[in-house]
Design a protein around this motif. Structure first.
Motif, PDB file in Angstrom:
ATOM      1  N   THR A 132       1.055  -2.591  -3.032  1.00  0.00           N
ATOM      2  CA  THR A 132       1.235  -2.405  -1.594  1.00  0.00           C
ATOM      3  C   THR A 132       0.931  -3.699  -0.851  1.00  0.00           C
ATOM      4  OG1 THR A 132      -1.033  -1.726  -1.190  1.00  0.00           O
ATOM      5  CG2 THR A 132       0.525   0.000  -1.838  1.00  0.00           C
ATOM      6  N   GLY A 133       1.370  -3.734   0.427  1.00  0.00           N
ATOM      7  CA  GLY A 133       1.081  -4.909   1.242  1.00  0.00           C
ATOM      8  C   GLY A 133      -0.411  -5.110   1.431  1.00  0.00           C
ATOM      9  N   ASP A 134      -1.169  -4.005   1.590  1.00  0.00           N
ATOM     10  CA  ASP A 134      -2.616  -4.119   1.737  1.00  0.00           C
ATOM     11  C   ASP A 134      -3.252  -4.707   0.478  1.00  0.00           C
ATOM     12  OD1 ASP A 134      -2.790  -3.175   4.324  1.00  0.00           O
ATOM     13  OD2 ASP A 134      -2.831  -1.080   3.680  1.00  0.00           O
ATOM     14  N   GLU A 135      -2.765  -4.279  -0.671  1.00  0.00           N
ATOM     15  CA  GLU A 135      -3.307  -4.814  -1.920  1.00  0.00           C
ATOM     16  C   GLU A 135      -2.976  -6.300  -2.068  1.00  0.00           C
ATOM     17  OE1 GLU A 135      -3.129  -0.704  -4.575  1.00  0.00           O
ATOM     18  OE2 GLU A 135      -1.443  -2.090  -4.568  1.00  0.00           O
ATOM     19  N   GLN A 136      -1.764  -6.669  -1.670  1.00  0.00           N
ATOM     20  CA  GLN A 136      -1.409  -8.087  -1.716  1.00  0.00           C
ATOM     21  C   GLN A 136      -2.321  -8.899  -0.801  1.00  0.00           C
ATOM     22  OE1 GLN A 136       2.884  -8.926  -1.344  1.00  0.00           O
ATOM     23  NE2 GLN A 136       3.239  -6.748  -1.687  1.00  0.00           N
ATOM     24  N   LEU A 137      -2.547  -8.385   0.402  1.00  0.00           N
ATOM     25  CA  LEU A 137      -3.400  -9.105   1.344  1.00  0.00           C
ATOM     26  C   LEU A 137      -4.838  -9.155   0.843  1.00  0.00           C
ATOM     27  CD1 LEU A 137      -3.803 -10.565   3.986  1.00  0.00           C
ATOM     28  CD2 LEU A 137      -3.964  -8.363   5.161  1.00  0.00           C
ATOM     29  N   ALA A 138      -5.325  -8.064   0.252  1.00  0.00           N
ATOM     30  CA  ALA A 138      -6.689  -8.057  -0.281  1.00  0.00           C
ATOM     31  C   ALA A 138      -6.843  -9.087  -1.384  1.00  0.00           C
ATOM     32  CB  ALA A 138      -7.034  -6.655  -0.789  1.00  0.00           C
ATOM     33  N   ASN A 139      -5.839  -9.204  -2.245  1.00  0.00           N
ATOM     34  CA  ASN A 139      -5.905 -10.206  -3.312  1.00  0.00           C
ATOM     35  C   ASN A 139      -5.972 -11.620  -2.743  1.00  0.00           C
ATOM     36  OD1 ASN A 139      -5.862  -8.281  -5.310  1.00  0.00           O
ATOM     37  ND2 ASN A 139      -3.663  -8.420  -5.683  1.00  0.00           N
ATOM     38  N   VAL A 140      -5.205 -11.861  -1.710  1.00  0.00           N
ATOM     39  CA  VAL A 140      -5.215 -13.185  -1.081  1.00  0.00           C
ATOM     40  C   VAL A 140      -6.571 -13.458  -0.430  1.00  0.00           C
ATOM     41  CG1 VAL A 140      -4.232 -14.562   0.787  1.00  0.00           C
ATOM     42  CG2 VAL A 140      -2.725 -13.297  -0.743  1.00  0.00           C
ATOM     43  N   LEU A 141      -7.128 -12.455   0.268  1.00  0.00           N
ATOM     44  CA  LEU A 141      -8.424 -12.637   0.924  1.00  0.00           C
ATOM     45  C   LEU A 141      -9.533 -12.890  -0.094  1.00  0.00           C
ATOM     46  CD1 LEU A 141      -8.260  -9.844   3.664  1.00  0.00           C
ATOM     47  CD2 LEU A 141      -7.873 -12.292   3.935  1.00  0.00           C
ATOM     48  N   ALA A 142      -9.387 -12.298  -1.283  1.00  0.00           N
ATOM     49  CA  ALA A 142     -10.389 -12.493  -2.325  1.00  0.00           C
ATOM     50  C   ALA A 142     -10.222 -13.830  -3.041  1.00  0.00           C
ATOM     51  CB  ALA A 142     -10.318 -11.341  -3.331  1.00  0.00           C
ATOM     52  N   SER A 143      -9.135 -14.526  -2.742  1.00  0.00           N
ATOM     53  CA  SER A 143      -8.842 -15.774  -3.456  1.00  0.00           C
ATOM     54  C   SER A 143      -9.129 -17.009  -2.625  1.00  0.00           C
ATOM     55  CB  SER A 143      -7.359 -15.790  -3.883  1.00  0.00           C
ATOM     56  OG  SER A 143      -7.043 -14.675  -4.690  1.00  0.00           O
ATOM     57  N   LEU A 148     -12.339 -12.974   8.435  1.00  0.00           N
ATOM     58  CA  LEU A 148     -11.589 -12.013   9.235  1.00  0.00           C
ATOM     59  C   LEU A 148     -12.211 -11.867  10.623  1.00  0.00           C
ATOM     60  CD1 LEU A 148     -10.835  -9.187   6.627  1.00  0.00           C
ATOM     61  CD2 LEU A 148      -9.310 -10.995   7.431  1.00  0.00           C
ATOM     62  N   GLY A 149     -11.480 -11.221  11.504  1.00  0.00           N
ATOM     63  CA  GLY A 149     -11.962 -10.988  12.861  1.00  0.00           C
ATOM     64  C   GLY A 149     -12.026  -9.513  13.183  1.00  0.00           C
ATOM     65  N   TYR A 150     -12.870  -9.170  14.126  1.00  0.00           N
ATOM     66  CA  TYR A 150     -12.975  -7.799  14.623  1.00  0.00           C
ATOM     67  C   TYR A 150     -13.535  -7.878  16.037  1.00  0.00           C
ATOM     68  CZ  TYR A 150     -17.936  -8.315  13.453  1.00  0.00           C
ATOM     69  OH  TYR A 150     -19.224  -8.756  13.378  1.00  0.00           O
ATOM     70  N   TYR A 151     -13.669  -6.730  16.688  1.00  0.00           N
ATOM     71  CA  TYR A 151     -14.208  -6.782  18.046  1.00  0.00           C
ATOM     72  C   TYR A 151     -15.127  -5.598  18.317  1.00  0.00           C
ATOM     73  CZ  TYR A 151     -10.308  -3.568  19.157  1.00  0.00           C
ATOM     74  OH  TYR A 151      -9.418  -2.523  19.184  1.00  0.00           O
ATOM     75  N   PHE A 197     -10.335  -2.382   7.833  1.00  0.00           N
ATOM     76  CA  PHE A 197     -10.634  -1.261   6.945  1.00  0.00           C
ATOM     77  C   PHE A 197     -11.209  -1.784   5.629  1.00  0.00           C
ATOM     78  CE2 PHE A 197      -6.312  -2.204   5.624  1.00  0.00           C
ATOM     79  CZ  PHE A 197      -6.265  -1.857   4.281  1.00  0.00           C
ATOM     80  N   GLU A 198     -11.821  -0.890   4.887  1.00  0.00           N
ATOM     81  CA  GLU A 198     -12.744  -1.244   3.805  1.00  0.00           C
ATOM     82  C   GLU A 198     -12.130  -2.162   2.757  1.00  0.00           C
ATOM     83  OE1 GLU A 198     -16.003   1.027   0.950  1.00  0.00           O
ATOM     84  OE2 GLU A 198     -14.465   2.160   2.033  1.00  0.00           O
ATOM     85  N   LEU A 199     -10.898  -1.889   2.305  1.00  0.00           N
ATOM     86  CA  LEU A 199     -10.287  -2.679   1.246  1.00  0.00           C
ATOM     87  C   LEU A 199     -10.234  -4.157   1.625  1.00  0.00           C
ATOM     88  CD1 LEU A 199      -8.683  -2.933  -1.429  1.00  0.00           C
ATOM     89  CD2 LEU A 199      -6.604  -2.502  -0.067  1.00  0.00           C
ATOM     90  N   LEU A 200      -9.756  -4.449   2.845  1.00  0.00           N
ATOM     91  CA  LEU A 200      -9.615  -5.840   3.271  1.00  0.00           C
ATOM     92  C   LEU A 200     -10.964  -6.480   3.562  1.00  0.00           C
ATOM     93  CD1 LEU A 200      -6.474  -5.671   5.599  1.00  0.00           C
ATOM     94  CD2 LEU A 200      -6.592  -6.077   3.139  1.00  0.00           C
ATOM     95  N   GLN A 201     -11.877  -5.724   4.209  1.00  0.00           N
ATOM     96  CA  GLN A 201     -13.169  -6.308   4.550  1.00  0.00           C
ATOM     97  C   GLN A 201     -13.978  -6.638   3.300  1.00  0.00           C
ATOM     98  OE1 GLN A 201     -14.257  -7.169   7.879  1.00  0.00           O
ATOM     99  NE2 GLN A 201     -15.372  -8.381   6.385  1.00  0.00           N
TER     100      GLN A 201
END
Length: 739
Positions: A132-143, A148-151, A197-201
């Motif tokens: 999934t796109g979220d999994e792809q993004l999570a892999n990139v963030l872990a690499s 990340l940002g939040y408010y 959300f948890e996966l990306l954070q």
């Protein structure tokens, strides 16, 4: 009487000092003084912008062009993943902050429907074959080192009992010791948050700092952002860093953070943070003054679509520190700041990061307010006691000297990185100096009156009367100036009016004249008069305008555009379309207040005004929307003009050259340039009485531009003149016998 006036003067002066000093000490805060301080702060910021650009800081911009090419935001997570991976893997970026939030998982129809497919087809693998796109993004963030940002947010006024947060927070900020906990620091407190959300954070947490907040809840009362919190305290009591601070921590390898506590006169308060040797001065709540470096787009901007398409220079990004954010107005991340009324929020965050890296922050020491209050009391008392006994001239001189010293000291402290209040001392100096200046002048006048009344019968006073006119009043007196005049007229309006009722006609006139007038006013024009459906306007008076011809031509174009929009509405309403002719001419005219003792009007008169009216009338003859003269052409070099004719209008012996403006030169396309050049060639042959050659060129022009009315006119003329030459004394002038 004069003694009582002096006492009153002193009392009022002390009242001003007490009012301002009490505000500075915090006894009775004044919104007026706070507003004045904000204004003076903004001016000081604007005057001290250094304009230097840090090549190591860059903004990856989700701009309007990126949205137009990649689609509406939010983009698929796979696109974000590709963008981040490209920045690091291809271009060698060092660190990236993200000024957007991914609060919910991306919808994935295949992944959501996979359990149902497994029931129907048990032989399928337990997991979908595609990531999934979220999994792809999570892999990139872990690499890669990505923050990340939040408010954060406060209570929702509509639902005060609901504290709904979204996503998960990153690990809190850990200060080196617990001394700060004994101070009861009034941190900026948040009740809710919207985070990733948890996966990306979790993926971002695994690499480094994880995330930082990018909201700013300390907006000033006038809606301007001048300060920003470095930390906020969440509802769980933990402290969390700003995005810029979190990026600094990541950049330095997450060193320990030390709260700087200053103790003086038995009072301890927060003064800032020490982050691995980088000092961040704050106020007692952990808020910094935003370090401004320049106006909008001071830092390097790189369009996100250029990164994805490979059209960005890798040297610009190699080793850089960037923040992914947006400057697109539709994404609502624009703020009001001292350096720009519409300023991207992402650039505020990168300015904060730049201030940390460059160690360029304004600090307001704990003693600043106390010192300022003491200065106000001492200085104000001296002024209140001494100034009433000085002459008006000496009061003015002393006030100017004190103000100069105040400005020099405040500016020097500002340049040294110390922020001292400017408005309170300024208000005291101006208020008390003005009071004593007026009071002393009045007392001197009263004393002169007393002497005059006593000795006037012996020495009669002189009476001097001077009439002073302001610049505007002078401009009302008739004078000759070079101006540009415009006449516009709706064609066949009489026929149009016969097709609508009187009430409809009144409505149409209002709908017609309003946008036309708006177009004239927007370009600094002066409406002379309305003449039914016609308008007379001029440029260059009463306010001088060196670009009066340019503004008149722009008005003509805007008026035609406004009429086109109105015709579109008429078409939908079943009404016939309208056409408008506009004549523009430049020359010396008499302008001023003219009329009779019963009625006056500010208007223009003269032969050139009449010529402007004749030019408008000729638009029908040539079937053109706008005609202008060579005098206007000479004053508007930025426009591309097409020659039309050399004419002699009715009532005027001197011929004039007519042109029609096509567009501004920088907007001209190849077709417009070709039309102008070929027209000039054909017209010159016509002027030289080479009618056969000219006819051939006009015929060719008519084939390439079949809707061109000018070609048709010259084809007919050349055919006539080819058979019946006008004679050697012909001047190439076409004489019009009607208006």
């Amino acid at each position: 009487m004069l003694r009582h006036a002096t006492k009153f003067q002193i009392l009022v002066s002390f009242a001003i000092v007490i009012w301002v000093s009490g505000d500075q000490a915090g006894f009775w805060p004044s919104q007026l003084l706070q507003r004045l301080e904000s204004i003076t702060y903004d001016y000081r910021v604007q005057l001290t912008l250094d304009g230097e650009v840090d090549p190591g800081l860059v903004i990856i911009d989700i701009d309007e062009r990126s949205i137009a090419e990649l689609g509406q935001w939010p983009w698929p997570r796979s696109v974000i993943a590709e963008l981040i991976d490209t920045l690091f893997a291809v271009h060698g970026m060092t660190l990236l902050g993200v000024d957007v939030v991914f609060s919910e998982p991306e919808q994935n129809q295949l992944r959501d429907s996979w359990p149902v497919l497994l029931e129907q087809f048990p032989d399928l693998p337990e997991e979908p074959p595609l990531m999934t796109g979220d999994e792809q993004l999570a892999n990139v963030l872990a690499s890669w080192p990505v923050v990340l940002g939040y408010y954060f947010a406060g209570l929702d006024p509509a639902y005060p009992d609901v504290l709904s947060s979204v996503g998960v927070l990153p690990p809190p900020l850990q200060l080196l010791d617990d001394d700060w906990q004994q101070l009861d620091i009034p941190w900026v407190r948040a009740e809710r948050f919207t985070s990733n959300f948890e996966l990306l954070q979790n993926a971002a947490n695994s690499v480094g700092s994880g995330a930082g907040f990018f909201d700013n809840p300390v907006v000033d009362a006038d809606g301007m952002i001048r300060r920003a919190p470095m930390v906020q305290q969440a509802a769980n009591g933990q402290l969390y860093p700003a995005l810029s601070l979190s990026m600094l921590l990541e950049l330095l390898g997450n060193p320990p953070v030390q709260a700087i506590i200053e103790t003086g006169a038995g009072v301890s308060q927060l003064e800032g943070f020490d982050v691995g040797g980088f000092l961040i001065p704050t106020d007692s709540r952990g808020i910094v003054q935003v370090p401004w470096y320049g106006p909008e787009r001071h830092f390097n901007y790189v369009s996100a679509v250029d990164v994805l398409s490979g059209e960005v220079d890798s040297d610009l990004l190699a080793g850089s520190i960037g923040i992914l954010g947006t400057s697109a107005p539709g994404l609502k991340d624009l703020r009001s700041t001292p350096v720009g009324a519409v300023f991207p929020g992402v650039e505020i965050n990168i300015s904060l990061l730049a201030g940390m890296l460059h160690q360029r922050f304004l600090s307001e020491p704990a003693y600043a307010r106390a010192a300022s209050t003491l200065l106000l009391v001492v200085l104000g008392s001296i002024i209140s006691v001494a100034f009433p006994y000085l002459t008006a001239f000496r009061v003015l001189a002393a006030g100017l000297i004190l103000m100069s010293v105040h400005i020099l000291i405040n500016t020097w402290m500002w340049n040294e990185g110390l922020l001292l209040a400017f408005a309170p001392v300024t208000v005291v100096l101006i208020g008390t100096t003005g009071l004593h200046l007026l009071g002393n002048y009045w007392r001197e006048s009263q004393r002169t009156s007393q002497v005059t009344s006593l000795f006037g019968q012996y020495v009669p006073p002189e009476l001097v009367s001077d009439m002073v006119r302001s610049d505007f009043e002078t401009s009302l007196v008739g004078a000759e100036k070079e101006l540009t005049v415009m006449f516009s007229d709706i064609r066949n309006f009489t026929a149009f009016s016969e097709q609508v009722s009187p009430s409809q006609l009144s409505e149409v006139m209002n709908r017609l004249l309003t946008p036309l007038t708006r177009a004239i006013h927007a370009n600094r024009g002066t409406i002379d008069k309305y003449m039914g459906d016609a308008i007379m306007a001029f440029w260059g008076a009463p306010l001088a305008d060196d670009a009066h011809a340019d503004h008149a031509l722009q008005s003509a174009r805007d008026m035609q555009n406004a009429l086109a929009q109105l015709n579109s509405e008429f078409k939908d309403e079943g009404l016939p379309a309208l056409a408008m002719g506009i004549g523009v001419h430049t020359g010396p005219m008499n302008v001023g207040n003219m009329g009779s003792e019963f009625r006056m009007a500010y208007t223009v008169l003269g032969d050139n005004v009449n010529l402007g009216s004749r030019v408008e009338g000729l638009t029908k003859s040539y079937s053109l929307d706008v005609l202008t003269t060579d005098a206007t052409v000479q004053q508007a070099p930025d426009w591309l003009f097409r020659p039309v004719d050399k004419v002699r209008v009715k009532g005027r012996r001197q011929p004039v050259m007519l042109y029609t403006p096509l567009c501004r030169r920088q907007e001209a396309g190849s077709a417009q340039k070709e039309l102008t050049a070929r027209t000039r060639e054909a017209f010159d042959l016509y002027q030289d009485q080479k009618f056969a050659l000219s006819l051939a060129l006009w015929n060719a022009l008519a084939l390439d531009f079949p809707d061109d009315p000018v070609s048709k006119i010259y084809i007919e003329r050349c055919q006539i003149f080819a058979d019946d030459a006008p004679g050697e004394d012909w001047e190439g002038v076409w004489t019009h016998t009607s208006k």
